[in-house]
Write a protein that holds these residues in place. Structure first.
Motif, PDB file in Angstrom:
ATOM      1  N   VAL A  45       0.926  -1.307  -0.027  1.00 12.40           N
ATOM      2  CA  VAL A  45      -0.512   0.251   0.212  1.00 12.40           C
ATOM      3  C   VAL A  45       0.621   1.621  -0.051  1.00 12.40           C
ATOM      4  CG1 VAL A  45      -1.114   1.505   1.147  1.00 12.40           C
ATOM      5  CG2 VAL A  45      -1.890  -1.161   0.978  1.00 12.40           C
ATOM      6  N   LEU A  46       2.113   1.235   0.888  1.00 14.61           N
ATOM      7  CA  LEU A  46       2.898   2.263   0.640  1.00 14.61           C
ATOM      8  C   LEU A  46       3.564   2.721  -0.821  1.00 14.61           C
ATOM      9  CD1 LEU A  46       4.634   2.210   4.186  1.00 14.61           C
ATOM     10  CD2 LEU A  46       3.093   3.773   3.495  1.00 14.61           C
ATOM     11  N   ALA A  47       4.105   1.558  -1.416  1.00 11.18           N
ATOM     12  CA  ALA A  47       4.368   1.298  -2.761  1.00 11.18           C
ATOM     13  C   ALA A  47       3.486   1.945  -3.711  1.00 11.18           C
ATOM     14  CB  ALA A  47       5.021   0.197  -3.044  1.00 11.18           C
ATOM     15  N   ALA A  48       2.331   2.463  -3.115  1.00 14.29           N
ATOM     16  CA  ALA A  48       0.638   2.624  -4.602  1.00 14.29           C
ATOM     17  C   ALA A  48       0.344   1.691  -5.279  1.00 14.29           C
ATOM     18  CB  ALA A  48       1.333   3.764  -4.924  1.00 14.29           C
ATOM     19  N   ARG A  49       0.596   0.076  -4.725  1.00 10.08           N
ATOM     20  CA  ARG A  49       0.478  -1.475  -5.354  1.00 10.08           C
ATOM     21  C   ARG A  49      -0.391  -1.733  -4.993  1.00 10.08           C
ATOM     22  NH1 ARG A  49       6.643  -3.824  -5.645  1.00 10.08           N
ATOM     23  NH2 ARG A  49       6.145  -3.816  -3.088  1.00 10.08           N
ATOM     24  N   PRO A  50      -1.382  -2.300  -5.521  1.00 11.74           N
ATOM     25  CA  PRO A  50      -2.820  -3.128  -4.948  1.00 11.74           C
ATOM     26  C   PRO A  50      -2.358  -3.994  -3.708  1.00 11.74           C
ATOM     27  CG  PRO A  50      -2.528  -4.119  -7.766  1.00 11.74           C
ATOM     28  CD  PRO A  50      -1.259  -3.322  -7.224  1.00 11.74           C
ATOM     29  N   ALA A  51      -3.117  -4.115  -2.727  1.00  5.93           N
ATOM     30  CA  ALA A  51      -2.180  -5.282  -1.771  1.00  5.93           C
ATOM     31  C   ALA A  51      -2.877  -6.509  -1.768  1.00  5.93           C
ATOM     32  CB  ALA A  51      -3.443  -4.194   0.061  1.00  5.93           C
ATOM     33  N   ARG A  52      -3.550  -6.924  -3.316  1.00  5.57           N
ATOM     34  CA  ARG A  52      -3.631  -8.351  -3.162  1.00  5.57           C
ATOM     35  C   ARG A  52      -3.305  -8.907  -4.263  1.00  5.57           C
ATOM     36  NH1 ARG A  52     -10.228  -8.928  -1.942  1.00  5.57           N
ATOM     37  NH2 ARG A  52     -10.532  -8.384   0.615  1.00  5.57           N
ATOM     38  N   GLY A  53      -1.981  -9.741  -4.214  1.00  7.19           N
ATOM     39  CA  GLY A  53      -1.712 -10.086  -5.058  1.00  7.19           C
ATOM     40  C   GLY A  53      -1.590 -11.145  -5.926  1.00  7.19           C
ATOM     41  N   ARG A  54      -0.602 -11.993  -6.233  1.00  5.77           N
ATOM     42  CA  ARG A  54      -0.603 -13.227  -6.758  1.00  5.77           C
ATOM     43  C   ARG A  54      -0.858 -14.266  -5.809  1.00  5.77           C
ATOM     44  NH1 ARG A  54       5.006 -12.961  -9.937  1.00  5.77           N
ATOM     45  NH2 ARG A  54       5.835 -11.747  -7.861  1.00  5.77           N
ATOM     46  N   LEU A  55      -0.582 -14.209  -4.954  1.00  2.00           N
ATOM     47  CA  LEU A  55      -0.681 -15.115  -4.138  1.00  2.00           C
ATOM     48  C   LEU A  55      -2.123 -15.395  -3.208  1.00  2.00           C
ATOM     49  CD1 LEU A  55       0.120 -17.482  -2.089  1.00  2.00           C
ATOM     50  CD2 LEU A  55       1.203 -16.420  -0.552  1.00  2.00           C
ATOM     51  N   TRP A  56      -2.757 -14.404  -3.068  1.00  5.80           N
ATOM     52  CA  TRP A  56      -4.471 -14.121  -3.481  1.00  5.80           C
ATOM     53  C   TRP A  56      -4.736 -14.810  -4.120  1.00  5.80           C
ATOM     54  CZ3 TRP A  56      -8.377 -11.884  -5.381  1.00  5.80           C
ATOM     55  CH2 TRP A  56      -9.819 -11.556  -4.219  1.00  5.80           C
ATOM     56  N   LEU A  57      -4.418 -14.145  -5.456  1.00  6.36           N
ATOM     57  CA  LEU A  57      -5.500 -15.041  -6.438  1.00  6.36           C
ATOM     58  C   LEU A  57      -5.536 -16.581  -6.781  1.00  6.36           C
ATOM     59  CD1 LEU A  57      -3.912 -12.056  -8.961  1.00  6.36           C
ATOM     60  CD2 LEU A  57      -6.311 -12.809  -8.109  1.00  6.36           C
ATOM     61  N   ARG A  58      -3.726 -16.766  -6.276  1.00 11.01           N
ATOM     62  CA  ARG A  58      -4.590 -18.305  -6.253  1.00 11.01           C
ATOM     63  C   ARG A  58      -5.178 -19.061  -5.016  1.00 11.01           C
ATOM     64  NH1 ARG A  58       2.272 -18.385  -6.072  1.00 11.01           N
ATOM     65  NH2 ARG A  58       2.909 -17.493  -8.403  1.00 11.01           N
ATOM     66  N   VAL A  59      -4.737 -17.922  -3.777  1.00 12.88           N
ATOM     67  CA  VAL A  59      -5.861 -19.151  -3.230  1.00 12.88           C
ATOM     68  C   VAL A  59      -7.172 -18.919  -2.882  1.00 12.88           C
ATOM     69  CG1 VAL A  59      -6.396 -18.418  -0.248  1.00 12.88           C
ATOM     70  CG2 VAL A  59      -4.273 -18.942  -1.191  1.00 12.88           C
ATOM     71  N   ALA A  60      -7.660 -17.507  -3.718  1.00 14.48           N
ATOM     72  CA  ALA A  60      -9.137 -17.587  -4.112  1.00 14.48           C
ATOM     73  C   ALA A  60      -9.725 -18.888  -5.175  1.00 14.48           C
ATOM     74  CB  ALA A  60      -9.612 -15.918  -4.743  1.00 14.48           C
ATOM     75  N   ALA A  61      -8.658 -18.619  -6.580  1.00 13.14           N
ATOM     76  CA  ALA A  61      -8.915 -20.106  -7.209  1.00 13.14           C
ATOM     77  C   ALA A  61      -8.386 -21.672  -6.424  1.00 13.14           C
ATOM     78  CB  ALA A  61      -7.934 -19.750  -8.359  1.00 13.14           C
ATOM     79  N   LEU A  62      -8.167 -21.578  -5.740  1.00 11.01           N
ATOM     80  CA  LEU A  62      -8.238 -22.310  -4.530  1.00 11.01           C
ATOM     81  C   LEU A  62      -9.453 -23.187  -4.586  1.00 11.01           C
ATOM     82  CD1 LEU A  62      -6.343 -25.124  -4.269  1.00 11.01           C
ATOM     83  CD2 LEU A  62      -5.482 -24.308  -2.053  1.00 11.01           C
ATOM     84  N   ARG A  63      -9.358 -21.767  -3.856  1.00  9.93           N
ATOM     85  CA  ARG A  63     -11.302 -21.528  -2.719  1.00  9.93           C
ATOM     86  C   ARG A  63     -12.105 -22.034  -3.223  1.00  9.93           C
ATOM     87  NH1 ARG A  63     -11.984 -17.110   1.377  1.00  9.93           N
ATOM     88  NH2 ARG A  63     -13.166 -18.891   2.004  1.00  9.93           N
ATOM     89  N   ARG A  64     -11.937 -21.324  -4.933  1.00 10.03           N
ATOM     90  CA  ARG A  64     -13.243 -21.594  -6.144  1.00 10.03           C
ATOM     91  C   ARG A  64     -13.184 -22.950  -6.082  1.00 10.03           C
ATOM     92  NH1 ARG A  64     -11.611 -16.804  -7.602  1.00 10.03           N
ATOM     93  NH2 ARG A  64     -10.770 -17.155  -9.377  1.00 10.03           N
TER      94      ARG A  64
END
Length: 73
Positions: A45-64
């Motif tokens: 967030v301090l670097a002005a990048r999205p707080a949800r990255g590739r790891l979050w996307l992988r976890v969300a895909a696994l949950r789905r």
């Protein structure tokens, strides 16, 4: 000597000296992992990048794929 052996030595010493027992190995592992994830999000967030990255996307895909929960089978 591994962590369990060290814990047993410390627990024995604490019992003999009437001191409180040390925490068991692995007691704070989840808290440490959450703190690391929170720190990484904060830095993003301090670097002005999205707080949800590739790891979050992988976890969300696994949950789905598994139907909702990480532990669901």
């Amino acid at each position: 000597m591994n962590a369990l052996h060290q814990y047993l030595f410390d627990a024995y010493r604490a019992a003999r000296l009437d001191e409180p027992l040390p925490p068991a190995p692995g007691t704070y592992d989840v808290a440490l992992f959450r703190a690391a994830v929170d720190r990484r999000r904060f830095e993003r967030v301090l670097a002005a990048r999205p707080a949800r990255g590739r790891l979050w996307l992988r976890v969300a895909a696994l949950r789905r794929r598994r139907g909702g929960g990480l532990g669901a089978r």
